[in-house]
Scaffold this active site. Structure first.
Site, mmCIF file in Angstrom:
data_model
loop_
_atom_site.group_PDB
_atom_site.id
_atom_site.type_symbol
_atom_site.label_atom_id
_atom_site.label_comp_id
_atom_site.label_asym_id
_atom_site.label_seq_id
_atom_site.Cartn_x
_atom_site.Cartn_y
_atom_site.Cartn_z
ATOM 1 N N LYS A 142 0.813 -1.218 0.000
ATOM 2 C CA LYS A 142 0.000 0.000 0.000
ATOM 3 C C LYS A 142 0.843 1.264 0.000
ATOM 4 O O LYS A 142 0.480 2.260 -0.623
ATOM 5 C CB LYS A 142 -0.945 0.020 1.216
ATOM 6 C CG LYS A 142 -2.168 -0.853 1.042
ATOM 7 C CD LYS A 142 -3.300 -0.325 1.918
ATOM 8 C CE LYS A 142 -4.566 -1.150 1.784
ATOM 9 N NZ LYS A 142 -5.621 -0.639 2.678
ATOM 10 N N LYS A 161 -5.167 -11.706 -6.282
ATOM 11 C CA LYS A 161 -6.346 -11.749 -5.411
ATOM 12 C C LYS A 161 -7.484 -10.909 -5.999
ATOM 13 O O LYS A 161 -7.233 -9.840 -6.547
ATOM 14 C CB LYS A 161 -5.918 -11.179 -4.043
ATOM 15 C CG LYS A 161 -6.945 -11.248 -2.958
ATOM 16 C CD LYS A 161 -6.441 -10.568 -1.682
ATOM 17 C CE LYS A 161 -6.394 -9.062 -1.824
ATOM 18 N NZ LYS A 161 -6.311 -8.333 -0.539
ATOM 19 N N LYS A 174 -11.235 -5.133 -4.248
ATOM 20 C CA LYS A 174 -12.030 -3.946 -4.573
ATOM 21 C C LYS A 174 -11.154 -2.849 -5.165
ATOM 22 O O LYS A 174 -11.666 -1.920 -5.796
ATOM 23 C CB LYS A 174 -12.796 -3.443 -3.346
ATOM 24 C CG LYS A 174 -11.986 -3.223 -2.088
ATOM 25 C CD LYS A 174 -12.902 -3.041 -0.857
ATOM 26 C CE LYS A 174 -12.166 -3.325 0.441
ATOM 27 N NZ LYS A 174 -13.049 -3.572 1.588
HETATM 28 P P1 TYM Z 1 -10.592 -6.138 4.385
HETATM 29 O O1 TYM Z 1 -11.604 -5.078 4.664
HETATM 30 O O2 TYM Z 1 -9.593 -5.875 3.314
HETATM 31 O O3 TYM Z 1 -11.308 -7.492 4.015
HETATM 32 C C1 TYM Z 1 -12.338 -8.037 4.842
HETATM 33 C C2 TYM Z 1 -12.226 -9.562 4.885
HETATM 34 O O4 TYM Z 1 -12.359 -10.115 3.571
HETATM 35 C C3 TYM Z 1 -11.278 -11.003 3.318
HETATM 36 N N1 TYM Z 1 -10.957 -10.972 1.879
HETATM 37 C C4 TYM Z 1 -10.903 -12.056 1.094
HETATM 38 N N2 TYM Z 1 -11.109 -13.360 1.353
HETATM 39 C C5 TYM Z 1 -10.972 -14.228 0.330
HETATM 40 N N3 TYM Z 1 -10.667 -13.852 -0.939
HETATM 41 C C6 TYM Z 1 -10.459 -12.552 -1.252
HETATM 42 N N4 TYM Z 1 -10.163 -12.193 -2.503
HETATM 43 C C7 TYM Z 1 -10.575 -11.592 -0.201
HETATM 44 N N5 TYM Z 1 -10.444 -10.234 -0.150
HETATM 45 C C8 TYM Z 1 -10.686 -9.884 1.127
HETATM 46 C C9 TYM Z 1 -10.134 -10.452 4.159
HETATM 47 O O5 TYM Z 1 -9.143 -11.428 4.396
HETATM 48 C C10 TYM Z 1 -10.860 -10.038 5.415
HETATM 49 O O6 TYM Z 1 -11.063 -11.160 6.270
HETATM 50 N N6 TYM Z 1 -7.365 -5.467 8.148
HETATM 51 C C11 TYM Z 1 -8.652 -6.060 7.782
HETATM 52 C C12 TYM Z 1 -9.810 -5.532 8.607
HETATM 53 C C13 TYM Z 1 -9.636 -5.651 10.077
HETATM 54 C C14 TYM Z 1 -9.709 -6.846 10.849
HETATM 55 C C15 TYM Z 1 -9.530 -6.439 12.204
HETATM 56 C C16 TYM Z 1 -9.915 -8.186 10.542
HETATM 57 C C17 TYM Z 1 -9.407 -4.631 10.950
HETATM 58 N N7 TYM Z 1 -9.336 -5.095 12.237
HETATM 59 C C18 TYM Z 1 -9.517 -7.386 13.251
HETATM 60 C C19 TYM Z 1 -9.921 -9.117 11.576
HETATM 61 C C20 TYM Z 1 -9.733 -8.708 12.916
HETATM 62 C C21 TYM Z 1 -8.925 -5.728 6.320
HETATM 63 O O7 TYM Z 1 -8.431 -4.785 5.780
HETATM 64 O O8 TYM Z 1 -9.857 -6.535 5.726
#
Ligand code: TYM
Length: 334
Positions: free
Chosen positions: A112, A195, A198
């Protein structure tokens, strides 16, 4: 006792990857004897610039997606992060426990921030410490996430261990990441080695949770594949990332396994498989996006659910923070 925590950033629309890798599994984890706490992480979202009106809109949209995917506010706590100040308070303490070198090794930071780390926000660098605070403010034992968040959950474990060592306590649990099933890494429809995300510039690379039936069908029809038919065993999917991805998506959507999908479609051309996959994807996703639209028509009700969730989250996190302040040596005299 099992306590589950997970979060999603309101930094844009959600994809089929978020649904299969996260939301669907969040709903499935709601069982008797399991406390499930789910969070729309608006403080994480602002580590990169967000337009305030859009942030508000997207926070409600992500909340609607949780609800539409089956997260039940009667069984789970659902709230937005910034309403529970314990997250920010604990994040500061973790900023002082975690090391710069740990943050520097995070692949999401490297991706990022890119080549111009000097111009990235300090918040983006400290992002994983806030994530550790999200999880540990509840002393959560399990964190369901997709594959891409594994490194951050491992860092959370390192922070918990270092805090316990630094202060000679056994206070924070060493949290387990839960990365299970066939959809922990849903790949791009245009490139099976990337992957589904979005933030991919090509909308054709992903299925959005808000795409209508025609759009979903069209994107699957145009999805990249190789010229071979489907193999008769999953061994035959090795070195075929696009084919493997479509089979995995089919398996996850039908609650089946890649083995069973390949057995059913052995020898079929993708020209025949794709319409079946499109039909399945529409049948699963259309009711969810309809329900999201229905919920979004009443933003006050969404805000009420988030507020109620925040009250219940606060009641769990506040005593943890009281103990943390005490352990660290901070006076509370009022
Ligand atoms: P974020 O918002 O990018 O994504 C949310 C969840 O979706 C999963 N994910 C995927 N799973 C499978 N295939 C994909 N292509 C795919 N794209 C996204 C992510 O692995 C995630 O589980 N840092 C985290 C948010 C967060 C969080 C937390 C998660 C903040 N605090 C505490 C767990 C516990 C994030 O940016 O996810």
């Amino acid at each position: 006792p099992t306590r589950v925590f997970s979060g999603i950033q309101p930094s844009g629309g959600l994809t089929l990857g978020n649904y299969l890798g996260a939301l669907k599994r969040f709903a499935e984890m709601q069982k008797d004897g399991v406390e499930t706490i789910y969070c729309v992480v608006d403080m994480h979202a602002i580590t990169v610039w967000q337009d305030p009106a859009k942030l508000r809109q997207q926070t409600r949209e992500i909340a609607a997606a949780f609800l539409a995917a089956g997260v039940d506010p009667a069984r789970s706590i659902l709230f937005n992060q910034s309403q529970v100040t314990a997250h920010a308070e604990l994040a500061w303490i973790f900023n002082c426990v975690a090391r710069m070198g740990w943050m520097n090794r995070m692949t999401q930071w490297k991706d990022k921030a890119g080549k111009n780390a000097e111009a990235a926000s300090l918040g983006l660098f400290a992002y994983p410490a806030l994530m550790a605070a999200d999880i540990l403010a509840y002393r959560a034992t399990h964190v369901p996430v997709g594959e891409d968040q594994k490194q951050h959950v491992e860092l959370t474990r390192d922070i918990a261990i270092k805090f316990n060592n630094d202060f000679g306590v056994n206070f924070f649990p060493v949290t387990e990441p839960v990365i299970e099933g066939v959809a922990t890494r849903v790949m791009s429809l245009r490139d099976g080695t990337k992957k589904m995300s979005k933030s991919d510039p090509s909308d054709q690379s992903r299925i959005n949770m808000t795409d209508d039936a025609d759009t979903i069908t069209q994107k699957i029809r145009k999805a990249k594949t190789d010229p071979e038919p489907l193999p008769d065993s999953i061994e035959g999917l090795k070195e075929r990332p696009e084919a493997r991805n479509l089979v995995n998506i089919y398996a996850a959507l039908s609650r089946s396994t890649p083995e069973a999908v390949v057995a059913e479609f052995a020898g079929a051309q993708f020209g025949a498989f794709k319409p079946k996959l499109a039909e399945l994807a529409v049948s699963v996703m259309a009711p969810i996006s309809d329900e999201m639209n229905r919920l979004m028509a009443d933003p006050a009700e969404i805000d009420r659910i988030l507020g109620d969730g925040a009250d219940r989250a606060e009641a769990l996190a506040r005593p943890v923070l009281d103990e943390v302040h005490d352990i660290v040596g901070m006076i509370r005299s009022r």
